[in-house]
Design a protein around this motif. Structure first.
Motif, PDB file in Angstrom:
ATOM      1  N   SER B  27      11.020  92.310  58.296  1.00  0.00           N
ATOM      2  CA  SER B  27      12.508  93.406  58.683  1.00  0.00           C
ATOM      3  C   SER B  27      12.336  93.696  59.968  1.00  0.00           C
ATOM      4  O   SER B  27      13.385  93.900  60.170  1.00  0.00           O
ATOM      5  CB  SER B  27      12.355  94.472  57.663  1.00  0.00           C
ATOM      6  N   GLU B  28      11.679  93.704  60.360  1.00  0.00           N
ATOM      7  CA  GLU B  28      11.665  94.270  62.103  1.00  0.00           C
ATOM      8  C   GLU B  28      12.462  92.763  62.541  1.00  0.00           C
ATOM      9  O   GLU B  28      13.068  92.918  63.357  1.00  0.00           O
ATOM     10  CB  GLU B  28       9.737  93.826  62.656  1.00  0.00           C
ATOM     11  N   ASN B  29      11.719  91.006  61.956  1.00  0.00           N
ATOM     12  CA  ASN B  29      12.663  90.488  63.165  1.00  0.00           C
ATOM     13  C   ASN B  29      14.036  90.200  62.446  1.00  0.00           C
ATOM     14  O   ASN B  29      15.075  89.966  63.069  1.00  0.00           O
ATOM     15  CB  ASN B  29      11.860  89.126  62.736  1.00  0.00           C
ATOM     16  N   LEU B  30      14.270  90.827  61.160  1.00  0.00           N
ATOM     17  CA  LEU B  30      15.444  90.397  60.795  1.00  0.00           C
ATOM     18  C   LEU B  30      16.718  91.861  61.022  1.00  0.00           C
ATOM     19  O   LEU B  30      17.717  91.490  61.050  1.00  0.00           O
ATOM     20  CB  LEU B  30      16.015  90.815  58.898  1.00  0.00           C
ATOM     21  N   ALA B  31      15.986  93.093  61.163  1.00  0.00           N
ATOM     22  CA  ALA B  31      16.703  94.105  61.379  1.00  0.00           C
ATOM     23  C   ALA B  31      17.029  93.795  63.182  1.00  0.00           C
ATOM     24  O   ALA B  31      18.456  93.673  63.541  1.00  0.00           O
ATOM     25  CB  ALA B  31      15.940  95.409  62.006  1.00  0.00           C
ATOM     26  N   GLU B 104      13.517  83.503  58.044  1.00  0.00           N
ATOM     27  CA  GLU B 104      13.072  85.037  57.354  1.00  0.00           C
ATOM     28  C   GLU B 104      13.588  84.669  56.256  1.00  0.00           C
ATOM     29  O   GLU B 104      12.406  85.646  55.433  1.00  0.00           O
ATOM     30  CB  GLU B 104      13.576  86.054  58.468  1.00  0.00           C
ATOM     31  N   LEU B 105      14.063  85.127  55.243  1.00  0.00           N
ATOM     32  CA  LEU B 105      14.754  85.677  54.208  1.00  0.00           C
ATOM     33  C   LEU B 105      13.694  84.092  52.787  1.00  0.00           C
ATOM     34  O   LEU B 105      12.940  84.784  52.710  1.00  0.00           O
ATOM     35  CB  LEU B 105      16.087  84.669  53.781  1.00  0.00           C
ATOM     36  N   ALA B 106      13.516  83.041  53.560  1.00  0.00           N
ATOM     37  CA  ALA B 106      12.117  82.347  53.294  1.00  0.00           C
ATOM     38  C   ALA B 106      11.105  83.400  53.136  1.00  0.00           C
ATOM     39  O   ALA B 106      10.346  83.178  51.624  1.00  0.00           O
ATOM     40  CB  ALA B 106      12.500  80.444  53.805  1.00  0.00           C
ATOM     41  N   ASP B 107      10.195  83.605  54.302  1.00  0.00           N
ATOM     42  CA  ASP B 107       9.766  84.389  54.094  1.00  0.00           C
ATOM     43  C   ASP B 107       9.166  85.161  53.203  1.00  0.00           C
ATOM     44  O   ASP B 107       8.300  85.389  52.514  1.00  0.00           O
ATOM     45  CB  ASP B 107       9.057  84.591  55.680  1.00  0.00           C
ATOM     46  N   MET B 108      10.185  86.243  53.274  1.00  0.00           N
ATOM     47  CA  MET B 108       9.950  87.258  52.553  1.00  0.00           C
ATOM     48  C   MET B 108      10.091  87.224  50.899  1.00  0.00           C
ATOM     49  O   MET B 108       9.686  87.387  50.108  1.00  0.00           O
ATOM     50  CB  MET B 108      11.926  88.036  52.812  1.00  0.00           C
ATOM     51  N   ARG B 109      11.031  86.119  50.702  1.00  0.00           N
ATOM     52  CA  ARG B 109      10.467  85.849  49.261  1.00  0.00           C
ATOM     53  C   ARG B 109       8.852  84.761  49.051  1.00  0.00           C
ATOM     54  O   ARG B 109       8.667  85.970  47.552  1.00  0.00           O
ATOM     55  CB  ARG B 109      11.966  84.562  48.860  1.00  0.00           C
TER      56      ARG B 109
END
Lengths: 130, 139
Positions: B27-31, B104-109
């Motif tokens: 979330s830090e990276n995405l933000a 990042e989204l793949a990592d989140m999944r």
């Protein structure tokens, strides 16, 4: 009663299953740890085989016990490969671990239910005997 | 020494903690995926990475999972020509963060999936414990 090993056997098996569940939990927790290798226990029958009392040669005329069977049972079950090896070097597969956890659950439930049924049976016989 | 089933819950809890830390990094990276520097030619936000390690807990005697370290991604920053930007260097190029939204989204999944697996383990351990307690119940 001494000839009925059921309660002892059931609790031993449940003990084994609990330990296995702990190992599976460790595998799943380390699912994204680089270079982690999945662990599993030896099968329960192999454990039973390896912990039984051994015969020994105490007289000249006795036959020597078969030692090869005992050594075969003590080899660890690590040889079973995981389904996939990831780029990071870990080989934990969620599906495989959850299937194993399902097996543990089923066996545990079977054990507790058998113990319950057996307990009922003993109670019934002691009631009619009194 | 705890009961193996309680240990199983403890191990799964360490897994949950590790995965939620991973989620925090994501979330830090995405933000910050658009956070450029403030002064001309300065570096933008650098993508953070997280890595796990298995660690033997001396008190419990089992392998828990811990966050090994939070590092930084050393891939070069993508450059963009925008002379009017406050962070533009002498040639008019602005450095953007090296965060790839898709990664990042793949990592989140993946973190999500691992978290669910750990939750499942806790549920099953609880089921096994309640099966044992059920043996006490008068039938």
């Amino acid at each position: 009663m001494s000839s009925i090993h059921l309660f002892g056997l059931a609790s031993q098996h449940n003990n084994w299953l609990s330990t296995r569940q702990t190992l599976l939990a460790g595998n799943i927790a380390n699912i994204n740890t680089p270079a982690y290798k999945a662990l599993d226990l030896q099968p329960f029958d192999a454990v039973l085989e390896s912990t039984k009392l051994q015969m020994t040669v105490s007289e000249q005329g006795h036959m020597a016990p078969d030692l090869t069977a005992a050594t075969a049972a003590t080899s660890d079950a690590e040889g079973e490969l995981g389904w996939e090896v990831f780029h990071s070097g870990s080989n934990v597969s969620v599906e495989q671990e959850l299937i194993k956890a399902g097996e543990v659950n089923r066996a545990y439930s079977l054990n507790t239910n058998v113990v319950k049924a057996f307990h009922r049976m003993l109670l019934a016989s002691s009631k009619t005997g009194a | 020494m705890l009961d193996p089933l309680q240990l199983a819950s403890k191990i799964a809890a360490s897994g949950l903690e590790a995965q939620s830390n991973r989620m925090r990094v994501v979330s830090e990276n995405l933000a910050n995926h658009e956070s450029t520097g403030k002064t001309p030619g300065s570096n933008p936000y650098t993508r953070k990475t997280i890595s796990f390690d298995t660690r033997l807990d001396d008190m419990l005697g089992v392998n828990l999972v811990k966050v090994d370290r939070i590092g930084i991604d050393k891939t070069p920053y993508p450059m963009d020509f925008a002379p009017s930007h406050p962070a533009a260097d002498a040639n008019g190029y602005v450095k953007h963060p090296n965060v790839n939204m898709l990664v990042e989204l793949a990592d989140m999944r993946e973190a999500n999936r691992s978290y669910e697996a750990n939750l499942q383990v806790i549920k099953q351990a609880r089921e096994l414990i309640s099966m044992t307690i059920d043996m006490l119940r008068a039938s």
